[in-house]
Design a protein around this motif. Sequence first.
Motif, PDB file in Angstrom:
ATOM      1  N   UNK A 217       4.427   7.227   2.057  1.00 47.23           N
ATOM      2  CA  UNK A 217       3.363   8.219   2.146  1.00 47.23           C
ATOM      3  C   UNK A 217       2.690   8.297   3.501  1.00 47.23           C
ATOM      4  N   UNK A 218       2.529   7.185   4.180  1.00 56.19           N
ATOM      5  CA  UNK A 218       1.984   7.149   5.536  1.00 56.19           C
ATOM      6  C   UNK A 218       2.854   6.229   6.372  1.00 56.19           C
ATOM      7  N   UNK A 219       2.906   6.496   7.657  1.00 57.46           N
ATOM      8  CA  UNK A 219       3.806   5.749   8.538  1.00 57.46           C
ATOM      9  C   UNK A 219       3.519   4.260   8.526  1.00 57.46           C
ATOM     10  N   UNK A 220       2.259   3.880   8.363  1.00 53.73           N
ATOM     11  CA  UNK A 220       1.911   2.455   8.403  1.00 53.73           C
ATOM     12  C   UNK A 220       2.168   1.741   7.086  1.00 53.73           C
ATOM     13  N   UNK A 221       2.494   2.484   6.025  1.00 56.22           N
ATOM     14  CA  UNK A 221       2.717   1.888   4.711  1.00 56.22           C
ATOM     15  C   UNK A 221       4.221   1.699   4.494  1.00 56.22           C
ATOM     16  N   UNK A 222       4.732   0.571   4.932  1.00 49.79           N
ATOM     17  CA  UNK A 222       6.171   0.322   4.875  1.00 49.79           C
ATOM     18  C   UNK A 222       6.540  -0.263   3.513  1.00 49.79           C
ATOM     19  N   UNK A 223       7.760  -0.016   3.029  1.00 50.72           N
ATOM     20  CA  UNK A 223       8.188  -0.588   1.747  1.00 50.72           C
ATOM     21  C   UNK A 223       8.222  -2.104   1.797  1.00 50.72           C
TER      22      UNK A 223
ATOM     23  N   UNK B 116       0.846  -1.194   0.000  1.00 48.04           N
ATOM     24  CA  UNK B 116       0.000   0.000   0.000  1.00 48.04           C
ATOM     25  C   UNK B 116       0.878   1.240   0.000  1.00 48.04           C
ATOM     26  N   UNK B 117       0.430   2.256  -0.737  1.00 50.86           N
ATOM     27  CA  UNK B 117       1.098   3.550  -0.770  1.00 50.86           C
ATOM     28  C   UNK B 117       0.023   4.626  -0.810  1.00 50.86           C
ATOM     29  N   UNK B 118       0.367   5.823  -0.350  1.00 53.84           N
ATOM     30  CA  UNK B 118      -0.562   6.942  -0.435  1.00 53.84           C
ATOM     31  C   UNK B 118       0.243   8.227  -0.552  1.00 53.84           C
ATOM     32  N   UNK B 119      -0.065   9.018  -1.587  1.00 52.55           N
ATOM     33  CA  UNK B 119       0.720  10.219  -1.893  1.00 52.55           C
ATOM     34  C   UNK B 119      -0.222  11.404  -2.054  1.00 52.55           C
TER      35      UNK B 119
ATOM     36  N   UNK C 288      -6.467  12.166   0.330  1.00 55.14           N
ATOM     37  CA  UNK C 288      -6.412  11.761  -1.063  1.00 55.14           C
ATOM     38  C   UNK C 288      -5.095  11.065  -1.371  1.00 55.14           C
ATOM     39  N   UNK C 289      -4.938  10.625  -2.616  1.00 57.07           N
ATOM     40  CA  UNK C 289      -3.661  10.147  -3.122  1.00 57.07           C
ATOM     41  C   UNK C 289      -3.570  10.450  -4.607  1.00 57.07           C
ATOM     42  N   UNK C 290      -2.364  10.819  -5.065  1.00 60.94           N
ATOM     43  CA  UNK C 290      -2.090  10.918  -6.483  1.00 60.94           C
ATOM     44  C   UNK C 290      -1.805   9.514  -7.035  1.00 60.94           C
ATOM     45  N   UNK C 291      -1.732   9.407  -8.353  1.00 61.60           N
ATOM     46  CA  UNK C 291      -1.477   8.115  -8.985  1.00 61.60           C
ATOM     47  C   UNK C 291       0.006   7.771  -9.033  1.00 61.60           C
TER      48      UNK C 291
END
Length: 217
Positions: free
Chosen positions: A133-139, A12-15, A25-28
């Motif tokens: 993008x968010x702390x919970x979304x780790x690589x 998961x990612x969020x930008x 929101x998030x961009x693509x």
Amino acid sequence: MATLLLRLQGPMQSWGTTSRFDERDTQLEPSKSGVLGLVCAALGRDRREPLEDLAALRMGVRVDREGVPLRDYQTATGVLIASGKADPRRTVVSPRFYLSDAVFLVGLESADSALLERIQGALRRPVWPLALGRKSFVPGMPVFLADGLLHADLLSALSGYPPLVPWAPGGSVRLALEDLREGSVRLDQPVGPFAERRFGPRFVKQEVLHVPDPIDP
């Protein structure tokens, strides 16, 4: 001119670029503010420290795999009302948008190769945990690429680096390149320390990288 490449890949990612409390929101593709926030975490740079050196970097993104846009939500009870007091009877629903299963190759271009070398070293051994993008979304894969520092301009570096995931033969891969004169406007250019939350506009130009068909035997 040199370019540092980063791999942004995870479940998961969020930008977001226009997020407020009641909607995130998030961009693509990754935002510049989000990528520089990740770089600051790697360097151990405090949110109150200046960002002029990082903000001057030119950013580009190669979308190796488009993410699937999804929406979740959170609820908050006892939110503040106009009087400044918490109303325990009031509940706010906050939609949260994110990308699932996306893979991005991000490039940071600069004439200051020493700065890019410091960033690459920090990505290898980050001071603070990195997030997409968010702390919970780790690589899901390391952001650091051992061969990611190239003596090439942004477009050449992004176009020439091997695919992070297999590409469909005969298809195309999208590029989003920061431009000085034309493109869509993104409000994700830091104009002060992150603690001040001040962001200005920048142009982002879309390009397409065509994937060749396999050669028939």
